[in-house]
Design an enzyme around this catalytic site. Sequence first.
Site, PDB file in Angstrom:
ATOM      1  CB  SER A   1      -0.916   0.005   1.230  1.00 27.52           C
ATOM      2  OG  SER A   1      -0.151  -0.064   2.418  1.00 27.52           O
ATOM      3  CE  LYS A   2       3.420   2.228   4.947  1.00 25.40           C
ATOM      4  NZ  LYS A   2       2.849   3.292   5.795  1.00 25.40           N
ATOM      5  CG  ASP A   3       3.767   0.672  -4.660  1.00 29.07           C
ATOM      6  OD1 ASP A   3       4.788   0.627  -3.950  1.00 29.07           O
ATOM      7  OD2 ASP A   3       3.526  -0.147  -5.566  1.00 29.07           O
TER       8      ASP A   3
END
Length: 347
Positions: free
Chosen positions: A48-50
Amino acid sequence: MVKKEKLIFNNVLELVGDTPLVKLNVVTSGFPGSYIAKLDSFNPGHSSKDRIALYIIEEAERKGILKPGDTIIETTSGNTGFSIAMVSIIKGYKCVLAVSSKSSLDKIDMLKSMGAKVYVCPANVSVDDPRSYYEVAKRLHKETEGSIYINQYFNSLNLEAHYKSTGPEIWNKTEGKITHLVACSGTGGTISGTAKYLKEQNPNIKIIGVDAYGSVLKKYHETRELDPNEIYPYRIEGLGKNLIPSATDFDLIDKFVKVNDEDSAHTAREISKTEGMFVGYTSGAVVQAVKQLQETNEFKSTDLVVLVFPDHGSRYMSKIYNDQWMEDQGFFDAQNQSSAKSIEFIK
């Protein structure tokens, strides 16, 4: 976000977001309601850090803060660093990362393979210790001309990235039927940004944060006081904190549930073996929280519960999916045993 119907993409950054929702069929069998996993490992950087890496960097470009050849510096348990390194490659920036020693060797090796300069900092020191990854990142930023410090824990754009992507995706793909969101809280950007959007659509949606034993978030949510006595070492990466991140909007979260290292590790392995989803440590923590909640009759038969699965199991091959590591932690017993028997060597 670029729509996934496009046949040929210009680069991997166009694949960020629009990740699938998949029903859980086995690990929640017998629980009242429906349980849906938001598989953010389908992002190109497998987490999710993208979303926050791309959003924050493009906002810095838009404001003229970042120029070609500049250096991006960040503190990370691994996933944010990988995402920043990936974006930096495509956009032509240098990447310097201060990483917690709690991060798996798999994550650290991945960061190096993506061209990042990595500083591994001791995990079990105070926030203001000059060796902490917070202080090391600040020092590197001061020493590096032409650098920006992402500072995800105190950056409101962290929350905003999920408000503009994760929240709308969940609302639209559940056709507004979601009743509960269950998500781990570390920096708090995922849960807070998603919650902000969802509660604007329906204020009755219940937002449940998952915290770790050894972290201060749950008690702070309940008392608005940071209790240092809550802090002690734990193993789950990307979950909980020994400080209060301003990227967390505690007013949007209805309740927190604490989970422990051992249960979360076994639950992650269970998800992989029963659902065919090779998930990370925090995904195990989210399902473990749901298991604990259903024991207290949290959910009804009409509920639609969305669980955020933040990353991929490949980042934990030297940890929760390594039998020796599990044994070293004392996580195997008569009920939960090594998978070594699954391997047979032919001579």
